[in-house]
Design a protein around this motif. Structure first.
Motif, mmCIF file in Angstrom:
data_model
loop_
_atom_site.group_PDB
_atom_site.id
_atom_site.type_symbol
_atom_site.label_atom_id
_atom_site.label_comp_id
_atom_site.label_asym_id
_atom_site.label_seq_id
_atom_site.Cartn_x
_atom_site.Cartn_y
_atom_site.Cartn_z
ATOM 1 N N THR A 84 0.836 -1.206 0.000
ATOM 2 C CA THR A 84 0.000 0.000 0.000
ATOM 3 C C THR A 84 0.869 1.253 0.000
ATOM 4 O O THR A 84 0.641 2.201 -0.771
ATOM 5 C CB THR A 84 -0.923 0.008 1.226
ATOM 6 N N LEU A 115 2.471 1.678 -3.351
ATOM 7 C CA LEU A 115 1.538 2.173 -4.359
ATOM 8 C C LEU A 115 1.439 3.699 -4.308
ATOM 9 O O LEU A 115 1.444 4.376 -5.353
ATOM 10 C CB LEU A 115 0.165 1.543 -4.135
ATOM 11 N N PHE A 116 1.371 4.234 -3.107
ATOM 12 C CA PHE A 116 1.297 5.697 -2.980
ATOM 13 C C PHE A 116 2.615 6.359 -3.402
ATOM 14 O O PHE A 116 2.593 7.495 -3.898
ATOM 15 C CB PHE A 116 0.952 6.078 -1.544
ATOM 16 N N ALA A 176 2.491 6.047 -7.337
ATOM 17 C CA ALA A 176 1.423 6.854 -7.938
ATOM 18 C C ALA A 176 0.821 7.736 -6.858
ATOM 19 O O ALA A 176 -0.194 7.377 -6.243
ATOM 20 C CB ALA A 176 0.367 5.948 -8.561
ATOM 21 N N PRO A 177 1.427 8.885 -6.574
ATOM 22 C CA PRO A 177 1.012 9.730 -5.451
ATOM 23 C C PRO A 177 -0.448 10.169 -5.488
ATOM 24 O O PRO A 177 -1.050 10.423 -4.449
ATOM 25 C CB PRO A 177 1.950 10.944 -5.551
ATOM 26 N N GLY A 178 -1.044 10.239 -6.653
ATOM 27 C CA GLY A 178 -2.415 10.705 -6.741
ATOM 28 C C GLY A 178 -3.458 9.611 -6.619
ATOM 29 O O GLY A 178 -4.649 9.867 -6.868
ATOM 30 N N THR A 179 -3.048 8.402 -6.242
ATOM 31 C CA THR A 179 -3.994 7.289 -6.156
ATOM 32 C C THR A 179 -5.028 7.542 -5.065
ATOM 33 O O THR A 179 -4.670 7.807 -3.917
ATOM 34 C CB THR A 179 -3.252 5.980 -5.844
ATOM 35 N N PRO A 180 -6.326 7.464 -5.385
ATOM 36 C CA PRO A 180 -7.356 7.606 -4.342
ATOM 37 C C PRO A 180 -7.264 6.462 -3.342
ATOM 38 O O PRO A 180 -6.982 5.317 -3.728
ATOM 39 C CB PRO A 180 -8.673 7.554 -5.122
ATOM 40 N N TRP A 181 -7.523 6.758 -2.069
ATOM 41 C CA TRP A 181 -7.376 5.705 -1.067
ATOM 42 C C TRP A 181 -8.349 4.544 -1.251
ATOM 43 O O TRP A 181 -7.987 3.408 -0.911
ATOM 44 C CB TRP A 181 -7.453 6.286 0.344
ATOM 45 N N VAL A 200 -9.025 3.073 -3.993
ATOM 46 C CA VAL A 200 -8.333 2.182 -4.928
ATOM 47 C C VAL A 200 -7.271 1.379 -4.191
ATOM 48 O O VAL A 200 -7.110 0.165 -4.412
ATOM 49 C CB VAL A 200 -7.705 2.991 -6.076
ATOM 50 N N ALA A 201 -6.537 2.040 -3.305
ATOM 51 C CA ALA A 201 -5.523 1.344 -2.507
ATOM 52 C C ALA A 201 -6.166 0.297 -1.609
ATOM 53 O O ALA A 201 -5.615 -0.802 -1.413
ATOM 54 C CB ALA A 201 -4.740 2.352 -1.671
ATOM 55 N N ALA A 260 -7.131 -2.664 -3.797
ATOM 56 C CA ALA A 260 -5.917 -3.364 -4.216
ATOM 57 C C ALA A 260 -5.334 -4.187 -3.071
ATOM 58 O O ALA A 260 -4.876 -5.322 -3.274
ATOM 59 C CB ALA A 260 -4.884 -2.351 -4.717
#
Length: 353
Positions: free
Chosen positions: A104, A107-108, A111-116, A118-119, A122
């Motif tokens: 997790t 992933l951030f 891709a720093p702009g990933t909505p939580w 989505v995390a 995943a």
């Protein structure tokens, strides 16, 4: 069996056995309630004694910390309950949590702009894949789950260490909206604890209300008889390991949100606490009985024991000793109940003969 002059069966000695089954079921339900009530009483006594020594133990911040501390353990204990009920065990949940937590954070970073959300999805998916590996190996190799999950405990941890390569992910590397999940409250109750309660309620409803959920108890009681009854034992066991992995993945994401600082050692040794919480909560290690509600109470009790001993300034060694004593007492009680039930069944069988 005696009959009347008209040839109809007379309601005499045959009537009580017909009503015995519902009576036995209600007795079993009361016994389960008593075990969970016993956990509540033990929890209340522990909190009461600790509060007498330190009145700040029931302060709002202390209660919040306690609920935060047990939330992740409760989620893992629910998944472990599903597995143990089928007469198996999953020792890899701590490693799955650590792997998903680091994934997790990675992933951030990538891709720093990933909505939580989505995390979150995943992480749950990655945990489910780990559970699928466990269940698949058990089904294919026909090796006891204890052996397989002991191997994957080290296997998943090894992947985590290889991936981390000594790196550490800090809270500054993750979105603030995600980190707020770890400390956010709703009406004073931590959001993480509310998520844990939702998991307990949903799983408990499934086990009670769906045929596939009730079949898990049949598998744990006697796998051979369950197969003869047409229950797809292999598929059910595979499903509970996937569910356990998915819940460990959920716990891994929440772990990352709560602590922020992550490395490859996250969740090390947690699997033993999870098994202890389930067993102390009344889930029979021999399979076939137990509830997620009891397992959740067991997780809360173990977390409270750790907090109470720290407040009372008691050596941490005694925390482990108390937990060990609780596990032995729970296993001993399950064995006594099993032997008494077997004796009653033999008595009814010989009486009927």
């Amino acid at each position: 069996m005696s009959v009347t002059d008209t040839g109809a069966p007379r309601r005499g000695a045959d009537a009580p056995p017909a009503a015995a089954a519902p009576r036995r079921r209600s007795l079993a339900e009361r016994l389960l309630a008593v075990r969970e009530l016993g956990l509540l009483l033990a929890l209340g006594a522990l909190v009461g004694v600790t509060t007498l020594r330190n009145d700040r133990f029931l302060g709002s911040q202390s209660v919040k910390d306690l609920l935060l501390g047990c939330a992740i353990l409760v989620i893992l204990a629910v998944g472990q309950t599903l597995v143990i009920v089928t007469r198996n065990v999953d020792l890899s949940v701590g490693s799955v949590l650590g792997l998903v937590a680091f994934a997790t954070g990675s992933l951030f970073l990538a891709a720093p702009g990933t909505p939580w959300p989505v995390a979150l999805v995943a992480g749950v998916a990655l945990g489910a894949v780990c559970g699928l590996v466990n269940g698949g190996l058990i089904a294919l190799a026909r090796v006891p789950a204890l052996v397989i999950t002991l191997g994957t405990l080290y296997g998943f941890r090894g992947v985590d260490y290889y991936w981390a390569a000594g790196r550490q992910i800090n809270a500054a590397d993750m979105p603030r909206s995600f980190l707020r999940l770890g400390n956010q409250t709703v009406l004073g109750v931590p959001l993480l604890f509310l998520v844990a309660l939702a998991v307990v309620a949903a799983t408990g409803f499934y086990l009670r209300s769906y045929r596939s959920g009730r079949e898990l108890y049949a598998i744990g009681s006697e796998p051979s008889a369950a197969r003869l009854a047409g229950i797809p034992v292999g598929r059910r066991v595979l499903a509970v390991f996937v569910a356990s992995g998915a819940l460990a993945g959920l716990a891994g994401v929440l772990y990352a949100a709560r602590f922020g600082t992550l490395d490859a050692a996250a969740g090390t040794g947690l699997e033993l606490q999870v098994v202890a919480a389930a067993v102390v909560g009344g889930v029979a290690i021999f399979g076939g009985s137990g509830s997620v509600y009891g397992a959740a109470l067991g997780a809360v009790l173990l977390t409270t024991i750790g907090s109470s001993l720290a407040v009372l300034r008691i050596d941490p060694f005694w925390q482990q000793a108390v937990v060990g004593a609780l596990i032995l007492a729970a296993i001993g009680l399950d064995r006594v109940l099993f032997l008494r039930k077997a004796a009653r069944l033999r008595g009814r069988s010989s009486h009927g003969t």
